[in-house]
Write an enzyme that holds these catalytic residues in place. Structure first.
Site, short mmCIF file in Angstrom:
data_model
loop_
_atom_site.label_atom_id
_atom_site.label_comp_id
_atom_site.label_asym_id
_atom_site.label_seq_id
_atom_site.Cartn_x
_atom_site.Cartn_y
_atom_site.Cartn_z
CD GLU A 176 -6.15 2.63 0.01
OE1 GLU A 176 -6.42 3.38 -0.98
OE2 GLU A 176 -5.19 2.58 0.53
N GLY A 185 8.08 0.18 3.91
CA GLY A 185 9.19 0.20 2.84
C GLY A 185 10.40 0.66 2.96
CG ASP A 201 -1.31 3.97 4.92
OD1 ASP A 201 -2.21 4.79 4.61
OD2 ASP A 201 -0.65 3.40 3.91
CG MET A 210 -5.91 6.97 0.35
SD MET A 210 -4.45 7.92 -0.07
CE MET A 210 -4.28 7.92 -1.78
N GLY A 211 -5.28 4.08 3.14
CA GLY A 211 -5.28 3.22 4.58
C GLY A 211 -4.38 1.85 3.93
O1 F6P Z 1 0.74 4.56 2.03
C1 F6P Z 1 0.15 5.95 1.82
C2 F6P Z 1 -0.86 5.67 0.87
O2 F6P Z 1 -1.54 7.03 0.47
C3 F6P Z 1 -2.03 4.62 0.84
O3 F6P Z 1 -3.09 4.92 2.00
C4 F6P Z 1 -2.63 4.47 -0.49
O4 F6P Z 1 -3.18 3.24 -0.56
C5 F6P Z 1 -1.11 4.46 -1.15
O5 F6P Z 1 -0.24 5.28 -0.53
C6 F6P Z 1 -1.32 5.31 -2.73
O6 F6P Z 1 -0.29 5.36 -3.29
P1 F6P Z 1 -0.25 6.04 -4.59
O7 F6P Z 1 0.36 7.64 -4.17
O8 F6P Z 1 1.16 5.52 -5.25
O9 F6P Z 1 -1.25 6.20 -5.42
#
Ligand code: F6P
Length: 373
Positions: free
Chosen positions: A232, A114, A137, A179-180
């Site tokens: 996830e 992003g 990720d 996560m990922g």
């Molecule tokens: O991109 C990093 C990450 O930790 C992802 O693995 C996860 O899906 C997302 O960010 C979670 O975002 P937030 O902190 O906004 O819940």
């Protein structure tokens, strides 16, 4: 670039272990090697839009190498082209205004895909930008590694190792959700490193029958527990991704999560053992970076500073093999690097009997082995 010059630095998107190590490396090397001035923006692009930040001196970045989080603060909602604090307005002109007002010659933007997309659009508007690829990720196009990934894998692996012993004691099927986002790198690396029996990643929609078979086969040979590592973003074949939350004012509003629980429901009644789920969540993003990530962050930061001094803008520092190279931001923007089927670790996992929840993958490997062996 003729000296002295001024460089802004910001950390966009979610936080990640190693951010402070990059801030330190960029700032120290710009000051030491180029006698440059460095200005730190608060909370990612929000600081650039609102002209909020402060100069960073050498002493400000001393002692932060090992610290998690970011001393600058981060925001994953501050998109200058769709700014949530002003009802979704395009405020990119204010970024240019801040840049000129502060007399900046360049900006180092540390962030994920992003942030790189925004950096690309701002560089098209005339800002001199160098990107540094951050994310647990590991899904940024153009670089073999992002910093933060090794730390997340280490944390997830340790967690699964601990779950392993309790699974063994209680003869349970234990599911661990990592996560990922839409890429399976964390689950793949932590899953194989921990000897998980099943690793489920977004790239291969899983067949529930295949997962049930693995549990049943283990029961049959007296292995009365099974470890399943699931990303996830994984989804059942013919099914859907589990969405935990929609964050309406975020540029990437979908937050994934909950597939571990979905899988537990799919398995219950179909396997002999009790099934439990653990979600690792933000633990994977917090705390001190591993030595590998500290060094990677230091190298990324030092290379970013050099690119600024050489006036090579509109690029992201990328690690390709053993080399750090500039990679065009326009090729990074709006793309995701996912796990390919022929990834070494997928093939190695299959070779040692790890299931990826897809019967065809195993058959493919067996056919190849039959052909060559
Ligand atoms: O991109 C990093 C990450 O930790 C992802 O693995 C996860 O899906 C997302 O960010 C979670 O975002 P937030 O902190 O906004 O819940």
């Amino acid at each position: 670039m003729s000296q002295p010059f001024r460089v802004g630095i910001l950390t966009g998107g979610g936080d990640c272990p190693g951010l402070n190590a990059v801030i330190r490396a960029v700032t120290k090397s710009l000051i030491l090697l180029n006698n440059a001035e460095v200005y730190g923006f608060r909370d990612g692009f929000q600081g650039l839009i609102e002209q909020d930040g402060e100069p960073l001196e050498y002493r400000d970045v001393s002692g932060i190498l090992t610290r998690g989080g970011t001393i600058l603060g981060a925001s994953n909602k501050a998109n200058p082209f769709d700014y949530h604090r002003r009802g979704g307005a395009d405020v990119s002109a204010e970024c240019l205004h801040t840049y000129r007002e502060l007399g900046l010659d360049a900006i180092v933007a540390i962030g994920g895909d992003g942030t790189m997309s925004i950096a690309h659009r701002l560089s098209e508007l005339g800002l001199n930008i160098v990107g540094v690829p951050k994310t647990i990720d590991n899904d940024i196009v153009g670089t073999d590694r992002t910093f933060g990934f090794d730390t997340a894998v280490t944390i997830a692996t340790e967690a699964i190792d601990r779950i392993h012993t309790t699974a063994q004691s209680h003869h349970r099927v234990m599911i661990v959700e990592t996560m990922g986002r839409y890429a399976g790198w964390i689950a793949l690396h932590a899953g194989v490193a921990s000897g998980s029996d099943v690793v489920l990643i977004p790239e291969f929609p899983y067949e529930i029958d295949d997962v049930v078979d693995v549990c049943a086969r283990r029961e049959q040979v007296g292995q009365r527990f099974t470890i399943i590592c699931i990303a996830e973003g994984a989804q059942p074949d013919g099914g859907e991704r589990a969405v935990k939350k929609i964050v309406a004012d975020s540029p990437d509003p979908v937050r994934l999560g909950g597939i571990g629980q979905v899988l537990a429901q799919q398995l219950s009644g179909r396997v002999a053992s009790e099934v439990r789920t653990t979600v690792l969540g933000h633990m994977q993003r917090g705390g001190t970076p591993t030595p590998y990530d500290r060094n990677l962050s230091t190298s990324f930061g030092a290379h970013a500073a050099r690119l600024v001094a050489e006036e090579r803008f509109g690029v992201m520092v990328a690690l390709q093999g053993q080399e750090f190279v500039p990679f065009p931001l326009e090729k990074v923007a709006d793309r995701t690097r996912t796990v390919p089927t022929d990834d070494d670790l997928i093939q190695a996992g299959l070779a040692v009997g790890t299931s990826f929840g897809v019967s065809d993958l195993r058959t493919e490997l067996e056919t190849q082995m039959g052909a060559t062996g």
